[in-house]
Design an enzyme around this catalytic site. Structure first.
Site: not given
Ligand code: CMC
Length: 431
Positions: A306, A363
């Protein structure tokens, strides 16, 4: 220099005020920086940018705290109903008995949708995604129900809110029945908001739907947990689109479109699809964990991670308890729950997930709950949207009442060509 930051650029000093929130959060106010110093700030994805002041929802990511109008989500999930939480978000206070009765009656009164709207459903391609349908239906609502004018009276505002909250649920149930070729069930005035939804969804002349109070309670909790989440992607979309002073329906429709994405609300559908894929592949989670950790693989563990929570999402904790209760009540075993639990057990001990602060989010377990209700997978994000609607409305209301209101218009750092001349077509491509 209390509550001021000092910025030095090219030897020149700029004092920037620091804004402090009621929970002690601090933000550097850079709103005059362009005017004073000719500088903008860069923050792709708005990871570090506060777009507004808001008194609706407080989150503290490191501690897994979520409060609406000051009240912890755990207390709302235990004691409140979705309708009461919606009232709280929109109006700022819990309702008195009289206010609650009036709000519920208003939801009842505005629960039907214009019969002509059925034509929209009938002409949609049969395989259309319900989120696309919902988004266009909400935009269409403004043609059937007068949109708010420039300076609407409070009564007019409240009717529009009630229309949206009530009709979105009716539209969702309608779309489900029409997509199955079944008759549309109308809302009933003697049923609560959540009971009405389940009845509209699943009642059939050949198999009447019996309302189960435990399932109604679980649905209330599900929607309470989704009701608001401060400046997330869809809420920011509602505020941004709303800042152009479009009508409320169009702003909400933009929120629905943003929510559809798999990184946001669409993650509940994507999570179940991932769990099903693991199940079909024999249930071994190891290759999926390995893929999620592999930098060269785009695969992510859906329902994990998140932007704000860097510890356990408090909503995930509550929803996993509800899932167990509902499956127990229905005397049902869902193999996808076993897979989800194993994924969580492994991930929370794995250094990749610990170092990246990745924990289950709302989720992760919500799809298993929705499956137990009998909601089809492609409607999961619609369920999220119904829950998030009071949040979108309250954020939109707060934004239009904000004395600091401005059209949302971010800036950029241009990285394209510098000035160059137009080349006639017959001379292009010649070296
Ligand atoms: N699985 C594996 N690695 C992950 C994941 C994941 N679910 N989420 C983040 N990472 C890693 C990503 O690869 C990156 O790694 P590195 O720094 O080594 O390159 C690091 O964590 C940071 O990722 P980011 O995408 O820059 O972080 P963010 O804060 O932008 O991401 C997120 C938040 C929710 C988009 C992401 O965690 C994600 O894609 N999760 C899966 C989708 C998901 O479950 N979304 C629902 C969010 S909660 C409901 C809502 O409020 O919408």
């Amino acid at each position: 220099m209390e509550n001021k930051a000092l910025l030095i650029v090219d030897g020149k000093e700029y004092e920037l005020p620091i804004i402090v929130g009621t929970e002690g959060e601090r933000a550097i106010d850079i709103s005059r920086l362009l005017q004073d110093a000719g500088l903008i700030t860069m923050d792709p994805g708005y990871v570090n940018t506060g777009s507004c002041k808001s008194a609706i929802t407080f989150m503290e990511g490191e501690k897994g705290i979520l409060r609406h109008r000051g009240i912890p989500i755990e207390q709302l999930a235990e004691h409140s109903s979705f309708v009461e939480t919606a009232y709280l978000l929109i109006n700022g206070e819990l309702p008195t008995q009289e206010e609650f009765t009036n709000f519920s009656e208003s939801l009842n009164e505005h629960s039907l949708v214009h019969e002509d709207m059925r034509a929209f459903f009938e002409h949609y391609p049969s395989r259309a995604h319900p989120m696309g349908i919902l988004s266009s239906m909400v935009t269409a609502l403004q043609e059937f129900y007068p949109a708010l004018k420039d300076k609407p009276q409070e009564e007019q505002i409240n009717i529009t809110f009630a229309r949206l909250v009530s009709k979105l649920r009716t539209l969702a149930a309608m779309s489900y029945n029409i997509s199955r070729g079944h008759k549309v069930n109308y809302p009933k005035s003697d049923l609560s908001y959540c009971a009405n939804f389940l009845k509209m969804m699943f009642d059939s002349p050949v198999k009447p739907y019996d309302i189960d109070d435990d399932l109604v309670h679980a649905l209330n909790v599900f929607w309470i947990l989704h009701a608001d989440h401060e400046q997330n992607c869809s809420t920011s979309a509602v505020r941004l689109v709303g800042s152009a002073r479009v009508n409320l329906y169009a702003a909400i429709s933009a929120g629905i479109s943003a929510l559809w994405g798999p990184l946001h609300g669409g993650a509940n559908q994507a999570t179940i699809e991932m769990l099903e894929e693991i199940y079909r592949a024999g249930g071994d989670i190891a290759p999926f964990i390995a893929r999620a950790k592999d930098k060269n693989d785009e695969f992510r563990l859906m329902g994990f991670g998140h932007r704000v929570y860097k510890s356990y999402d408090p909503r995930a904790k509550i929803i996993s308890g509800v899932v167990h209760k509902v499956l127990g009540k229905l005397n049902r075993h869902d193999p996808l729950l076993d897979i989800a639990q194993r994924l969580e057990e492994v991930a929370v001990k794995d250094s990749y997930f610990i170092d990246h602060k990745l924990y289950p989010n709302v989720d992760f377990y919500s799809g298993i709950l929705l499956r137990a209700f009998g909601i089809p997978t492609n409607m999961f994000t619609v369920m999220f949207a119904i829950g998030r609607l009071p949040g979108w409305i309250s954020q939109w209301k707060e934004s239009i009442d904000d004395p600091d209101w401005k059209l949302h218009r971010p800036r950029q750092v241009y990285t394209g060509f510098t000035k160059r001349d137009y080349i006639p077509m017959n001379q292009r491509g010649k070296k």
